[in-house]
Design a protein around this motif. Structure first.
Motif, PDB file in Angstrom:
ATOM      1  N   PHE A  40       1.703  -2.204 -12.731  1.00 21.40           N
ATOM      2  CA  PHE A  40       1.952  -2.295 -11.292  1.00 21.40           C
ATOM      3  C   PHE A  40       0.644  -2.251 -10.501  1.00 21.40           C
ATOM      4  N   LEU A  41      -0.254  -1.345 -10.861  1.00 19.76           N
ATOM      5  CA  LEU A  41      -1.511  -1.203 -10.134  1.00 19.76           C
ATOM      6  C   LEU A  41      -2.420  -2.413 -10.337  1.00 19.76           C
ATOM      7  N   THR A  42      -2.396  -2.983 -11.546  1.00 22.98           N
ATOM      8  CA  THR A  42      -3.199  -4.180 -11.811  1.00 22.98           C
ATOM      9  C   THR A  42      -2.691  -5.362 -10.987  1.00 22.98           C
ATOM     10  N   ILE A  43      -1.368  -5.548 -10.966  1.00 22.40           N
ATOM     11  CA  ILE A  43      -0.780  -6.629 -10.175  1.00 22.40           C
ATOM     12  C   ILE A  43      -1.084  -6.425  -8.699  1.00 22.40           C
ATOM     13  N   HIS A  44      -0.937  -5.182  -8.240  1.00 23.04           N
ATOM     14  CA  HIS A  44      -1.213  -4.863  -6.837  1.00 23.04           C
ATOM     15  C   HIS A  44      -2.651  -5.217  -6.461  1.00 23.04           C
ATOM     16  N   SER A  45      -3.598  -4.821  -7.293  1.00 23.90           N
ATOM     17  CA  SER A  45      -5.008  -5.088  -6.998  1.00 23.90           C
ATOM     18  C   SER A  45      -5.312  -6.580  -6.990  1.00 23.90           C
ATOM     19  N   CYS A  46      -4.778  -7.301  -7.963  1.00 26.28           N
ATOM     20  CA  CYS A  46      -5.040  -8.749  -8.040  1.00 26.28           C
ATOM     21  C   CYS A  46      -4.446  -9.490  -6.850  1.00 26.28           C
ATOM     22  N   VAL A  47      -3.188  -9.198  -6.524  1.00 26.73           N
ATOM     23  CA  VAL A  47      -2.541  -9.867  -5.395  1.00 26.73           C
ATOM     24  C   VAL A  47      -3.238  -9.504  -4.087  1.00 26.73           C
ATOM     25  N   TRP A  48      -3.614  -8.235  -3.955  1.00 28.43           N
ATOM     26  CA  TRP A  48      -4.299  -7.777  -2.741  1.00 28.43           C
ATOM     27  C   TRP A  48      -5.574  -8.585  -2.491  1.00 28.43           C
ATOM     28  N   HIS A  49      -6.408  -8.699  -3.517  1.00 23.64           N
ATOM     29  CA  HIS A  49      -7.682  -9.396  -3.337  1.00 23.64           C
ATOM     30  C   HIS A  49      -7.496 -10.908  -3.225  1.00 23.64           C
ATOM     31  N   MET A  50      -6.440 -11.450  -3.826  1.00 15.60           N
ATOM     32  CA  MET A  50      -6.144 -12.868  -3.612  1.00 15.60           C
ATOM     33  C   MET A  50      -5.763 -13.120  -2.155  1.00 15.60           C
ATOM     34  N   LEU A  51      -5.035 -12.179  -1.554  1.00 19.13           N
ATOM     35  CA  LEU A  51      -4.683 -12.317  -0.143  1.00 19.13           C
ATOM     36  C   LEU A  51      -5.921 -12.215   0.751  1.00 19.13           C
ATOM     37  N   LEU A  52      -6.882 -11.373   0.356  1.00 20.68           N
ATOM     38  CA  LEU A  52      -8.130 -11.296   1.122  1.00 20.68           C
ATOM     39  C   LEU A  52      -8.854 -12.642   1.108  1.00 20.68           C
TER      40      LEU A  52
ATOM     41  N   GLU B 229       0.826  -1.205   0.000  1.00 18.33           N
ATOM     42  CA  GLU B 229       0.000   0.000   0.000  1.00 18.33           C
ATOM     43  C   GLU B 229       0.865   1.262   0.000  1.00 18.33           C
ATOM     44  N   VAL B 230       1.971   1.229   0.738  1.00 17.03           N
ATOM     45  CA  VAL B 230       2.897   2.378   0.726  1.00 17.03           C
ATOM     46  C   VAL B 230       3.425   2.618  -0.680  1.00 17.03           C
ATOM     47  N   PHE B 231       3.834   1.557  -1.360  1.00 13.20           N
ATOM     48  CA  PHE B 231       4.322   1.702  -2.737  1.00 13.20           C
ATOM     49  C   PHE B 231       3.225   2.239  -3.652  1.00 13.20           C
ATOM     50  N   LYS B 232       2.001   1.772  -3.455  1.00 11.33           N
ATOM     51  CA  LYS B 232       0.894   2.251  -4.292  1.00 11.33           C
ATOM     52  C   LYS B 232       0.640   3.741  -4.066  1.00 11.33           C
ATOM     53  N   GLN B 233       0.641   4.150  -2.815  1.00  9.32           N
ATOM     54  CA  GLN B 233       0.424   5.566  -2.511  1.00  9.32           C
ATOM     55  C   GLN B 233       1.514   6.432  -3.123  1.00  9.32           C
ATOM     56  N   LEU B 234       2.752   5.983  -3.019  1.00  5.35           N
ATOM     57  CA  LEU B 234       3.864   6.730  -3.615  1.00  5.35           C
ATOM     58  C   LEU B 234       3.753   6.773  -5.128  1.00  5.35           C
ATOM     59  N   PHE B 235       3.321   5.679  -5.725  1.00  7.79           N
ATOM     60  CA  PHE B 235       3.167   5.630  -7.186  1.00  7.79           C
ATOM     61  C   PHE B 235       2.106   6.632  -7.638  1.00  7.79           C
ATOM     62  N   TYR B 236       0.987   6.661  -6.937  1.00  5.82           N
ATOM     63  CA  TYR B 236      -0.054   7.633  -7.283  1.00  5.82           C
ATOM     64  C   TYR B 236       0.447   9.063  -7.094  1.00  5.82           C
ATOM     65  N   TYR B 237       1.158   9.298  -6.001  1.00  9.26           N
ATOM     66  CA  TYR B 237       1.590  10.668  -5.679  1.00  9.26           C
ATOM     67  C   TYR B 237       2.593  11.190  -6.702  1.00  9.26           C
ATOM     68  N   PHE B 238       3.613  10.405  -6.999  1.00 13.64           N
ATOM     69  CA  PHE B 238       4.692  10.896  -7.859  1.00 13.64           C
ATOM     70  C   PHE B 238       4.443  10.659  -9.348  1.00 13.64           C
ATOM     71  N   ALA B 239       3.832   9.518  -9.680  1.00 14.95           N
ATOM     72  CA  ALA B 239       3.717   9.157 -11.093  1.00 14.95           C
ATOM     73  C   ALA B 239       2.395   9.568 -11.731  1.00 14.95           C
ATOM     74  N   LEU B 240       1.341   9.613 -10.951  1.00 11.63           N
ATOM     75  CA  LEU B 240       0.025   9.826 -11.550  1.00 11.63           C
ATOM     76  C   LEU B 240      -0.653  11.136 -11.147  1.00 11.63           C
ATOM     77  N   SER B 241      -0.271  11.716 -10.029  1.00 10.54           N
ATOM     78  CA  SER B 241      -1.012  12.879  -9.522  1.00 10.54           C
ATOM     79  C   SER B 241      -0.190  14.165  -9.448  1.00 10.54           C
ATOM     80  N   ASN B 242       0.949  14.197 -10.132  1.00 12.90           N
ATOM     81  CA  ASN B 242       1.775  15.421 -10.182  1.00 12.90           C
ATOM     82  C   ASN B 242       2.097  15.963  -8.789  1.00 12.90           C
ATOM     83  N   ASN B 243       2.611  15.081  -7.934  1.00 11.85           N
ATOM     84  CA  ASN B 243       3.039  15.453  -6.583  1.00 11.85           C
ATOM     85  C   ASN B 243       1.896  16.027  -5.728  1.00 11.85           C
ATOM     86  N   SER B 244       0.713  15.536  -5.940  1.00  8.96           N
ATOM     87  CA  SER B 244      -0.429  15.903  -5.099  1.00  8.96           C
ATOM     88  C   SER B 244      -1.114  14.612  -4.650  1.00  8.96           C
TER      89      SER B 244
END
Length: 265
Positions: free
Chosen positions: A104-116, A28-43
């Motif tokens: 990365f986000l697709t893999i993250h979502s799939c692995v996350w829900h498999m763990l659930l 989740e930390v990696f996902k948040q950082l990915f959104y912040y720096f790569a997708l949301s222009n440092n917001s």
């Protein structure tokens, strides 16, 4: 199955949950950082605030090993079996929410829900939760309490997020979930929420029914095996050949298979 915190089985159980929770938290930390720096222009992307229904196990798995209050602990375990197993199943049944424009986000979502799904099945198969109506009640109370927290988060950060935050999809922003998004657009978010929460509770109850059935069958089998173990112990240690025990006549020549079969009948 109440956790005693001392036996090796319970220590192993706590370690497994904590490891799963830690893995979810790091991803989740990696996902948040990915959104912040790569997708949301440092917001900050408020739509990805980590308190959705499927985010809760991240916190619970890390807290449960140190949580000793029996009722809260059982409610948390039951919640992960019933509500998060339902969430994981829905995610794979309707996978549009799992598929993203970035690998990365697709893999993250799939692995996350498999763990659930893994955690839910692990807790159920180990007999920790999901076996009776009491588990459903405690899980639903936990769910409703979390809904209140999620709605408060939505209100607190409503202005900061410019109306983009929607934890648990219960408003005030319109839900993005299929069917309920149409209801929200037509009748308002509050109508969607009033229908959405009972539907989740009903769906969870429908998941409980087969779980209860299989759990009760397992208990019957366990009772048969425990009873046969007692009879065999009597044969070996007290030489009770031809003596009636627990409604059976012990025949030393019949052997273990005969005893188990007779008990099963």
């Amino acid at each position: 199955h109440n956790t005693c915190f001392y036996c090796s089985q319970c220590r192993e159980f706590n370690i497994i949950l904590f490891c799963v929770g830690t893995a979810l938290a790091l991803s989740e930390v990696f996902k948040q950082l990915f959104y912040y720096f790569a997708l949301s222009n440092n917001s900050y992307c408020w739509g990805e605030f980590p308190f959705q229904l499927c985010s809760v196990p991240m916190y619970l798995c890390m807290l449960l090993p140190i949580l000793k209050h029996d009722k809260i602990r059982q409610g948390a375990l039951s919640f992960m079996v019933l509500y998060n197993l339902l969430g994981g199943a829905i995610a794979f049944a309707e996978p549009s929410g799992l598929l993203h424009g970035h690998l990365f986000l697709t893999i993250h979502s799939c692995v996350w829900h498999m763990l659930l799904v893994f955690v839910g099945l692990y807790l159920w198969l180990s007999g920790r939760a999901g076996c009776d109506k009491k588990d459903y009640r405690s899980a639903t109370v936990m769910f409703l309490m979390l809904c209140v927290v999620a709605f408060r988060i939505n209100l607190i950060f409503w202005e900061a997020s410019a109306g983009d935050i929607n934890m648990f999809f219960i408003g005030p922003k319109n839900s993005s979930i299929i069917v309920f998004s149409t209801i929200a657009e037509t009748f308002g978010w509050y109508v969607s929420t009033v229908l959405y929460i009972p539907c989740l509770c009903l769906g969870t109850y429908l998941i409980l029914l087969p779980m209860r059935h299989f759990s009760s069958e397992d208990k019957k089998c366990a009772a048969v095996l425990n009873r046969s173990t007692f009879v065999l112990f009597a044969i070996d240690h007290f030489h009770l050949d031809g003596v009636g025990i627990a409604g059976l006549t012990v025949d030393r020549s019949a052997g273990e298979n005969h005893i188990v079969t007779a008990l099963d009948r």
